[in-house]
Structures are given as structure tokens and as C-alpha cells.
Design a protein around this motif. Structure first.
Motif, PDB file in Angstrom:
ATOM      1  N   THR A   4       0.768  -1.326  -0.144  1.00  0.00           N
ATOM      2  CA  THR A   4       0.355   0.467  -0.407  1.00  0.00           C
ATOM      3  C   THR A   4       1.004   1.194   0.060  1.00  0.00           C
ATOM      4  N   ARG A   5       0.195   2.265  -0.197  1.00  0.00           N
ATOM      5  CA  ARG A   5       0.984   3.703  -0.294  1.00  0.00           C
ATOM      6  C   ARG A   5       1.481   3.910   1.590  1.00  0.00           C
ATOM      7  N   ASN A   6       1.612   2.773   2.796  1.00  0.00           N
ATOM      8  CA  ASN A   6       1.835   3.349   3.740  1.00  0.00           C
ATOM      9  C   ASN A   6       2.657   2.516   4.199  1.00  0.00           C
ATOM     10  N   THR A   7       3.107   1.386   2.812  1.00  0.00           N
ATOM     11  CA  THR A   7       4.534   0.557   2.466  1.00  0.00           C
ATOM     12  C   THR A   7       5.843   1.865   2.976  1.00  0.00           C
ATOM     13  N   ARG A   8       5.833   2.738   2.551  1.00  0.00           N
ATOM     14  CA  ARG A   8       6.478   3.535   2.935  1.00  0.00           C
ATOM     15  C   ARG A   8       7.603   3.740   3.957  1.00  0.00           C
ATOM     16  N   ASN A   9       6.051   3.523   5.727  1.00  0.00           N
ATOM     17  CA  ASN A   9       6.696   3.774   6.505  1.00  0.00           C
ATOM     18  C   ASN A   9       6.485   1.683   7.278  1.00  0.00           C
ATOM     19  N   ALA A  10       6.488   1.263   6.290  1.00  0.00           N
ATOM     20  CA  ALA A  10       6.049  -0.104   7.432  1.00  0.00           C
ATOM     21  C   ALA A  10       7.152  -0.441   7.342  1.00  0.00           C
ATOM     22  N   LYS A  11       8.059  -0.861   8.095  1.00  0.00           N
ATOM     23  CA  LYS A  11       9.927  -0.473   8.641  1.00  0.00           C
ATOM     24  C   LYS A  11       9.617  -2.486   8.819  1.00  0.00           C
ATOM     25  N   ASN A  12       8.837  -2.425   9.960  1.00  0.00           N
ATOM     26  CA  ASN A  12       8.691  -3.723  11.137  1.00  0.00           C
ATOM     27  C   ASN A  12       8.166  -4.686  10.560  1.00  0.00           C
ATOM     28  N   GLU A  13       6.694  -4.503   9.424  1.00  0.00           N
ATOM     29  CA  GLU A  13       6.377  -5.710   8.277  1.00  0.00           C
ATOM     30  C   GLU A  13       7.472  -5.940   7.387  1.00  0.00           C
ATOM     31  N   LEU A  14       8.374  -4.966   6.631  1.00  0.00           N
ATOM     32  CA  LEU A  14       8.780  -5.192   6.212  1.00  0.00           C
ATOM     33  C   LEU A  14      10.611  -6.274   6.301  1.00  0.00           C
ATOM     34  N   MET A  15      10.637  -5.350   7.156  1.00  0.00           N
ATOM     35  CA  MET A  15      11.684  -7.046   8.010  1.00  0.00           C
ATOM     36  C   MET A  15      11.494  -8.035   8.271  1.00  0.00           C
ATOM     37  N   THR A  16      10.323  -8.566   9.525  1.00  0.00           N
ATOM     38  CA  THR A  16       9.475  -9.387   8.921  1.00  0.00           C
ATOM     39  C   THR A  16       9.121 -10.374   7.810  1.00  0.00           C
ATOM     40  N   TYR A  17       8.857  -9.455   6.857  1.00  0.00           N
ATOM     41  CA  TYR A  17       8.290 -10.074   5.375  1.00  0.00           C
ATOM     42  C   TYR A  17       9.938 -11.016   5.674  1.00  0.00           C
ATOM     43  N   PHE A  18      10.788 -10.125   5.049  1.00  0.00           N
ATOM     44  CA  PHE A  18      12.316 -10.658   4.459  1.00  0.00           C
ATOM     45  C   PHE A  18      13.159 -10.833   5.676  1.00  0.00           C
ATOM     46  N   ARG A  19      12.147 -11.529   7.138  1.00  0.00           N
ATOM     47  CA  ARG A  19      13.560 -12.272   7.754  1.00  0.00           C
ATOM     48  C   ARG A  19      12.692 -13.439   7.915  1.00  0.00           C
ATOM     49  N   SER A  20      11.644 -13.689   7.735  1.00  0.00           N
ATOM     50  CA  SER A  20      11.246 -14.994   6.894  1.00  0.00           C
ATOM     51  C   SER A  20      11.234 -15.795   5.941  1.00  0.00           C
ATOM     52  N   GLU A  21      11.664 -14.625   4.680  1.00  0.00           N
ATOM     53  CA  GLU A  21      12.080 -15.683   3.837  1.00  0.00           C
ATOM     54  C   GLU A  21      13.463 -15.981   3.771  1.00  0.00           C
ATOM     55  N   CYS A  81      14.896  -1.830   4.178  1.00  0.00           N
ATOM     56  CA  CYS A  81      14.757  -3.242   4.551  1.00  0.00           C
ATOM     57  C   CYS A  81      15.293  -4.497   4.146  1.00  0.00           C
ATOM     58  N   ASN A  82      15.667  -4.423   2.929  1.00  0.00           N
ATOM     59  CA  ASN A  82      16.307  -6.524   2.298  1.00  0.00           C
ATOM     60  C   ASN A  82      17.308  -5.976   2.839  1.00  0.00           C
ATOM     61  N   TYR A  83      18.006  -5.117   2.585  1.00  0.00           N
ATOM     62  CA  TYR A  83      19.904  -4.164   3.383  1.00  0.00           C
ATOM     63  C   TYR A  83      19.874  -5.122   4.372  1.00  0.00           C
ATOM     64  N   VAL A  84      19.135  -4.624   5.270  1.00  0.00           N
ATOM     65  CA  VAL A  84      19.080  -5.009   6.203  1.00  0.00           C
ATOM     66  C   VAL A  84      18.962  -6.861   6.788  1.00  0.00           C
ATOM     67  N   VAL A  85      18.866  -7.532   6.623  1.00  0.00           N
ATOM     68  CA  VAL A  85      18.249  -8.868   6.134  1.00  0.00           C
ATOM     69  C   VAL A  85      19.111  -9.574   5.569  1.00  0.00           C
ATOM     70  N   MET A  86      19.628  -8.675   4.048  1.00  0.00           N
ATOM     71  CA  MET A  86      20.481  -9.419   3.739  1.00  0.00           C
ATOM     72  C   MET A  86      21.872  -9.619   4.431  1.00  0.00           C
ATOM     73  N   LEU A  87      22.264  -8.144   5.379  1.00  0.00           N
ATOM     74  CA  LEU A  87      23.607  -8.610   6.373  1.00  0.00           C
ATOM     75  C   LEU A  87      23.338  -9.915   7.165  1.00  0.00           C
ATOM     76  N   GLU A  88      22.247  -9.311   8.256  1.00  0.00           N
ATOM     77  CA  GLU A  88      21.888 -10.754   8.892  1.00  0.00           C
ATOM     78  C   GLU A  88      22.538 -12.332   7.953  1.00  0.00           C
ATOM     79  N   THR A  89      21.926 -12.148   7.293  1.00  0.00           N
ATOM     80  CA  THR A  89      21.834 -13.389   6.942  1.00  0.00           C
ATOM     81  C   THR A  89      23.351 -14.340   5.830  1.00  0.00           C
ATOM     82  N   ARG A  90      23.650 -12.938   5.783  1.00  0.00           N
ATOM     83  CA  ARG A  90      25.047 -13.079   5.040  1.00  0.00           C
ATOM     84  C   ARG A  90      25.758 -13.791   6.509  1.00  0.00           C
ATOM     85  N   ASN A  91      25.923 -12.932   7.452  1.00  0.00           N
ATOM     86  CA  ASN A  91      26.630 -13.010   8.961  1.00  0.00           C
ATOM     87  C   ASN A  91      26.319 -13.776   9.404  1.00  0.00           C
ATOM     88  N   SER A  92      24.898 -14.968   9.113  1.00  0.00           N
ATOM     89  CA  SER A  92      24.326 -16.244  10.144  1.00  0.00           C
ATOM     90  C   SER A  92      25.455 -17.155   9.709  1.00  0.00           C
TER      91      SER A  92
END
Length: 301
Positions: A4-21, A81-92
Motif C-alpha cells: 500500500t502507500r503506507n509501505t513506505r512507513n512499514a519498516k517492521n512489517e517489511l523486516m519481518t517479511y524478509f526475515r521470514s523469507e 529493509c532488504n539490506y538489513v536482512v541480507m547483511l544479517e543472513t550473510r553473517n549467519s
């Protein structure tokens, strides 16, 4: 994930989505792969997840007539948010050390900044620059035409042209890479941009290439403007050489963001200040690893 338009403010939701992926991808990963193989596959898959989400965002924006700012800010948030999870995943799967982490943060900065030009607020157009072969053929054709207009014998014309071509062969032992990181037009003005995270101690070859490329663009007399955008405020003689060359407009640190704003029409530095919070957004385990290894200092955009 619903866009939605509000995705631009949905940091937590996006982070949860990418971490789940990320967790899903790791669960089906071939455990026989070494750490490098695992990191490569996971990174590629997470990039694909991001691109799919951006495609969905662009489609929704077109259907609902979002503003340019709404679209850009959604894509900025998805990307961060994708960058955050990519960095975490690589480090794991392959723990970061100094060289790899500092380089990676710089690598991510460039495409992030380029988003302001790929989805601009101002009226600008991306373009593909001429190849070195195209430039060589154009200049050679112009020179040949001028020689053929001279009132001299044909064998003299041929001799001059052959001498000219021989000089080309001597000075161009290989194809010069004219592509920089970004090429855009505003009106009749053409801008060719090189992004750099910073200048290291071994940049002589790259500096000489950049000087040559900028000189070629200037010599074309076709409204080319070479711009150098550097993330770091701390630079060395290589940066100063380019800045003082008279053929590069070079900027670093805060000045880089001012220029990005001027050309793209979007204040990406303000977005970074308001939305990027690496230390609190990254997982606690990853932050602990970065702190122990004195790597938090590189999380500066």
C-alpha cells in the motif's frame, strides 16, 4: 505481502517479511555447500525477493496513481529493509570481518543513492553512454572527412589518415571503459556520474582512468558533465586530484547528498536520517558481533 502507500512507513512489517523469507531459504539450503556457496545463494535469493516486491509496488503505484514521492519512498524502505536482512543472513552463514563488511556497506550505498535517479522527482532521463568504439569511430570519421576536404593529392590524404589511425592504435592498446555508475539527462545537459564509497591508498590506476574518461567526454563537446559522488568525508590525494582537475565536479560527504537532491529532486539524506537506524534495526546477535569486532563504525551513510 500486501503493498500500500503506507509501505513506505512499514519498516517492521517489511523486516519481518524478509526475515521470514531468509529463514525459509536457509531451511531448504543444501547443507553440503561451504559458507561461500551458502552466502552466494542466499544473497541472490533475497535480492530476487526485493525485486519482486519492487515490481509489485510499481504495479500498485501505476494502478492507484501514486505520487512520485510515494513510489520512491516505498522503494527506499523496501530496499533498506532488504539490506538489513541480507547483511544479517550473510553473517549467519559466513561471519563478517573488517574488509568484507566495510566494502559491503560501501557497495550497498551506491545502488541505494541511485534509486533517487531511477525514480526521480525532477524531470530527468537515464541514458546509455556511447562506447569507446563508438567514440573512436565518430572522431575518426570526422577527421577523415576533414582530410578528404583538403586540396592535396590523394596519396597524401591516405598517408595522413594512416598516420592518424596508427596513433589511435598506439594510445589505445585496449577498449577504454566509458561506462560510469549513472548517466542521466536534464534538458540538453548530460551527466555522467561515478559513485565511490571512499578513496583507498591504492587508487592510482582508477584515478588515471577517471581522468581519461572525463577528458574524453569533455572533448566530445556534447554537453557532458562528469560528476563524482563520494560517501566518505575523509579523502586523500586521489580525490583531490580529481576535484582539482577542472574536468570533474567532485563532491564528498554531505556535499554529495546536496548534489543528489539538486539533480533528482529528492532529499535522500533526510530520508536516511529519519529512517535508517542500523544499530537498532539489525538483529541483536549481529550487532553484538559487529561491536565485538569493532565494525559498527562502518555503518555510516
Amino acid at each position: 505481502m500486501d503493498i500500500t502507500r503506507n509501505t513506505r512507513n512499514a519498516k517492521n512489517e517489511l523486516m519481518t517479511y524478509f526475515r521470514s523469507e531468509s529463514e525459509n531459504l536457509k531451511s531448504i539450503l543444501n547443507q553440503k555447500l561451504d559458507h561461500k556457496g551458502k552466502a552466494k545463494i542466499l544473497n541472490s535469493k533475497l535480492v530476487s525477493c526485493k525485486e519482486e516486491l519492487i515490481l509489485a509496488t510499481k504495479k500498485k503505484a501505476a494502478e492507484e496513481n501514486w505520487t512520485k514521492i510515494e513510489l520512491l519512498e516505498c522503494i527506499l524502505m523496501i530496499t533498506y529493509c532488504n539490506y538489513v536482512v541480507m547483511l544479517e543472513t550473510r553473517n549467519s552463514v559466513w561471519a563478517y570481518e573488517y574488509m568484507a563488511f566495510s566494502r559491503r556497506i560501501g557497495e550497498l550505498w551506491e545502488p541505494f543513492c541511485k534509486l533517487a535517479f531511477e525514480y526521480p522527482i525532477n524531470d530527468l532521463e537515464l541514458f546509455t553512454p556511447p562506447s569507446f568504439s563508438d567514440i573512436k569511430n565518430r572522431v575518426t570519421s570526422e577527421f577523415t572527412n576533414k582530410i578528404n576536404e583538403l586540396d592535396i593529392l590523394d596519396n597524401k590524404k591516405e598517408s595522413l589518415i594512416n598516420s592518424y589511425l596508427a596513433v589511435w592504435e598506439m594510445v589505445t592498446s585496449g577498449e577504454i571503459q566509458m561506462n560510469l555508475d549513472l548517466h542521466f539527462k536534464i534538458g540538453i545537459e548530460k551527466y555522467v556520474v561515478d559513485f565511490k564509497s571512499g578513496f583507498g591508498s591504492n587508487e592510482k590506476g582508477n584515478t588515471n582512468r577517471l581522468l581519461l574518461v572525463a577528458q574524453i567526454y569533455h572533448d566530445l563537446n556534447d554537453n557532458y558533465n562528469p560528476l563524482l559522488f563520494v560517501r566518505s568525508m575523509e579523502n586523500n590525494n586521489y580525490f583531490n586530484t580529481l576535484k582539482n582537475s577542472g574536468i570533474w565536479n567532485a563532491y564528498s560527504g554531505a556535499d554529495t547528498y546536496v548534489e543528489i537532491y539538486k539533480y533528482s529532486g529528492y532529499n535522500i539524506k533526510e530520508w536516511i536520517d529519519n529512517n535508517i537506524d542500523w544499530e537498532n534495526d539489525l538483529s541483536q546477535d549481529f550487532v553484538a558481533h559487529l561491536r565485538i569486532n569493532n565494525l559498527l563504525q562502518y555503518l555510516t551513510w
